[in-house]
Write a protein that holds these residues in place. Structure first.
Motif, PDB file in Angstrom:
ATOM      1  N   LEU A 117       0.858  -1.182   0.000  1.00 42.21           N
ATOM      2  CA  LEU A 117       0.000   0.000   0.000  1.00 42.21           C
ATOM      3  C   LEU A 117       0.894   1.231   0.000  1.00 42.21           C
ATOM      4  O   LEU A 117       1.980   1.223   0.589  1.00 42.21           O
ATOM      5  CB  LEU A 117      -0.902   0.022   1.240  1.00 42.21           C
ATOM      6  CG  LEU A 117      -1.729  -1.239   1.521  1.00 42.21           C
ATOM      7  CD1 LEU A 117      -2.414  -1.118   2.881  1.00 42.21           C
ATOM      8  CD2 LEU A 117      -2.753  -1.463   0.414  1.00 42.21           C
ATOM      9  N   ALA A 118       0.431   2.299  -0.658  1.00 45.91           N
ATOM     10  CA  ALA A 118       1.258   3.509  -0.712  1.00 45.91           C
ATOM     11  C   ALA A 118       0.385   4.754  -0.763  1.00 45.91           C
ATOM     12  O   ALA A 118      -0.786   4.708  -1.155  1.00 45.91           O
ATOM     13  CB  ALA A 118       2.192   3.471  -1.922  1.00 45.91           C
ATOM     14  N   ASP A 119       0.989   5.872  -0.363  1.00 46.14           N
ATOM     15  CA  ASP A 119       0.299   7.160  -0.390  1.00 46.14           C
ATOM     16  C   ASP A 119       1.360   8.253  -0.345  1.00 46.14           C
ATOM     17  O   ASP A 119       2.514   7.996   0.019  1.00 46.14           O
ATOM     18  CB  ASP A 119      -0.664   7.293   0.793  1.00 46.14           C
ATOM     19  CG  ASP A 119      -1.762   8.310   0.534  1.00 46.14           C
ATOM     20  OD1 ASP A 119      -2.927   7.898   0.404  1.00 46.14           O
ATOM     21  OD2 ASP A 119      -1.446   9.518   0.445  1.00 46.14           O
ATOM     22  N   ASN A 120       0.949   9.465  -0.729  1.00 43.47           N
ATOM     23  CA  ASN A 120       1.865  10.611  -0.665  1.00 43.47           C
ATOM     24  C   ASN A 120       1.616  11.494   0.551  1.00 43.47           C
ATOM     25  O   ASN A 120       2.403  12.383   0.846  1.00 43.47           O
ATOM     26  CB  ASN A 120       1.721  11.467  -1.934  1.00 43.47           C
ATOM     27  CG  ASN A 120       2.808  11.158  -2.959  1.00 43.47           C
ATOM     28  OD1 ASN A 120       3.837  10.574  -2.613  1.00 43.47           O
ATOM     29  ND2 ASN A 120       2.576  11.540  -4.202  1.00 43.47           N
ATOM     30  N   ASP A 121       0.520  11.259   1.246  1.00 45.14           N
ATOM     31  CA  ASP A 121       0.139  12.107   2.371  1.00 45.14           C
ATOM     32  C   ASP A 121       0.941  11.717   3.615  1.00 45.14           C
ATOM     33  O   ASP A 121       0.827  10.594   4.103  1.00 45.14           O
ATOM     34  CB  ASP A 121      -1.355  11.934   2.635  1.00 45.14           C
ATOM     35  CG  ASP A 121      -1.878  12.884   3.707  1.00 45.14           C
ATOM     36  OD1 ASP A 121      -1.056  13.547   4.384  1.00 45.14           O
ATOM     37  OD2 ASP A 121      -3.113  12.960   3.866  1.00 45.14           O
ATOM     38  N   PRO A 122       1.758  12.636   4.136  1.00 49.39           N
ATOM     39  CA  PRO A 122       2.554  12.329   5.340  1.00 49.39           C
ATOM     40  C   PRO A 122       1.696  11.893   6.522  1.00 49.39           C
ATOM     41  O   PRO A 122       2.161  11.138   7.382  1.00 49.39           O
ATOM     42  CB  PRO A 122       3.258  13.669   5.643  1.00 49.39           C
ATOM     43  CG  PRO A 122       3.282  14.394   4.333  1.00 49.39           C
ATOM     44  CD  PRO A 122       2.018  14.005   3.642  1.00 49.39           C
ATOM     45  N   ALA A 123       0.434  12.336   6.553  1.00 49.27           N
ATOM     46  CA  ALA A 123      -0.442  11.969   7.665  1.00 49.27           C
ATOM     47  C   ALA A 123      -0.903  10.517   7.550  1.00 49.27           C
ATOM     48  O   ALA A 123      -1.356   9.934   8.537  1.00 49.27           O
ATOM     49  CB  ALA A 123      -1.653  12.895   7.696  1.00 49.27           C
ATOM     50  N   VAL A 124      -0.777   9.965   6.360  1.00 51.84           N
ATOM     51  CA  VAL A 124      -1.228   8.589   6.121  1.00 51.84           C
ATOM     52  C   VAL A 124      -0.058   7.614   6.090  1.00 51.84           C
ATOM     53  O   VAL A 124      -0.159   6.474   6.554  1.00 51.84           O
ATOM     54  CB  VAL A 124      -2.024   8.507   4.798  1.00 51.84           C
ATOM     55  CG1 VAL A 124      -2.411   7.067   4.479  1.00 51.84           C
ATOM     56  CG2 VAL A 124      -3.255   9.393   4.864  1.00 51.84           C
ATOM     57  N   PRO A 136       5.534   5.444   1.605  1.00 47.99           N
ATOM     58  CA  PRO A 136       5.529   6.652   0.769  1.00 47.99           C
ATOM     59  C   PRO A 136       5.675   6.237  -0.693  1.00 47.99           C
ATOM     60  O   PRO A 136       6.435   5.318  -1.019  1.00 47.99           O
ATOM     61  CB  PRO A 136       6.749   7.433   1.260  1.00 47.99           C
ATOM     62  CG  PRO A 136       7.627   6.405   1.907  1.00 47.99           C
ATOM     63  CD  PRO A 136       6.722   5.364   2.463  1.00 47.99           C
ATOM     64  N   LEU A 137       4.946   6.880  -1.586  1.00 48.74           N
ATOM     65  CA  LEU A 137       4.979   6.500  -2.992  1.00 48.74           C
ATOM     66  C   LEU A 137       6.394   6.514  -3.559  1.00 48.74           C
ATOM     67  O   LEU A 137       6.778   5.616  -4.314  1.00 48.74           O
ATOM     68  CB  LEU A 137       4.081   7.442  -3.800  1.00 48.74           C
ATOM     69  CG  LEU A 137       4.051   7.205  -5.314  1.00 48.74           C
ATOM     70  CD1 LEU A 137       3.469   5.827  -5.627  1.00 48.74           C
ATOM     71  CD2 LEU A 137       3.235   8.298  -6.004  1.00 48.74           C
TER      72      LEU A 137
END
Length: 221
Positions: A117-124, A136-137
């Motif tokens: 799983l990946a995301d760019n949002d530091p909060a996530v 992180p993406l």
């Protein structure tokens, strides 16, 4: 899907195979031994002639008076869809939709294993979903090759995600973000757009209303 095309299975038929498989799986779980094309057509929401034509591309023909063997036909359809093995999946975008997909048990039961799983949002980033940390993406890594990438990000981030997935060797992408992705010719992209689906439904609704209105006018005249 590319393999199906090489074998001459039309794209429209490929699009109906998952519906057949879902119906057959439910029947097999219920202990059904055979099913007619008429019954399968009703469960899948198509015409019986269409069922027979679609299944003929798989080399499957029902027996007159008996129909199709449920388990054997389910295996044939599953093999045609490439579900005789597990396909590693990466989901990028851990908003409500991405989180729901990562938590969806139906993926695993249908041959898809979410491996990252990946995301760019530091909060996530760094949170844990279904036992997997959200990476992180820019640092997305997997333990092995990935077959399918799923994009559930806002539209402005979708192309960047697609580029990262392609760089990881992903050749099949499912995107829920509107807009056209620029990818190499050997990468397949399927786009799920809720607004588009709703517009198709309203088109048919509008056509029904026009038909009713025309019929009333003709009745008056």
């Amino acid at each position: 899907m590319a393999e199906s095309n090489r074998r001459g299975v039309p794209e429209a038929t490929v699009g109906r195979l998952p519906g057949y498989l879902q119906a057959l799986t439910l029947l097999a779980d219920a202990g059904r031994g055979s099913i007619s094309s008429e019954e399968l057509a009703e469960l899948a929401g198509v015409r019986s002639a269409q069922v027979r034509k679609d299944l003929s591309y798989l080399g499957s023909y029902g027996v007159r008076g008996v129909g199709y063997d449920v388990v054997r036909l389910a295996e044939q359809v599953s093999a045609e869809l490439g579900l005789s093995r597990d396909w590693p999946v990466v989901i990028v975008g851990m908003g409500n939709l991405g989180t729901a997909l990562a938590s969806y048990d139906g993926l695993a039961t249908r041959g898809f294993q979410v491996v990252a799983l990946a995301d760019n949002d530091p909060a996530v980033v760094g949170s844990v979903v279904e036992g997997m940390p959200v990476q992180p993406l820019s640092e997305l890594r997997t333990d092995g090759p990935v077959s399918v990438g799923v994009i559930t990000t806002p539209p402005e981030a979708a192309q960047e995600v697609a580029d990262v997935l392609v760089s990881l060797g992903v050749r099949s992408i499912l995107t829920f973000s509107p807009g056209v992705l620029q990818v190499p010719p050997d990468v397949d992209v399927r786009r799920v757009d809720l607004a588009t689906e709703l517009q198709i439904l309203t088109f048919h609704q509008h056509q029904r209303e026009v038909a009713v209105s025309d019929a009333r006018v003709e009745g008056v005249s």
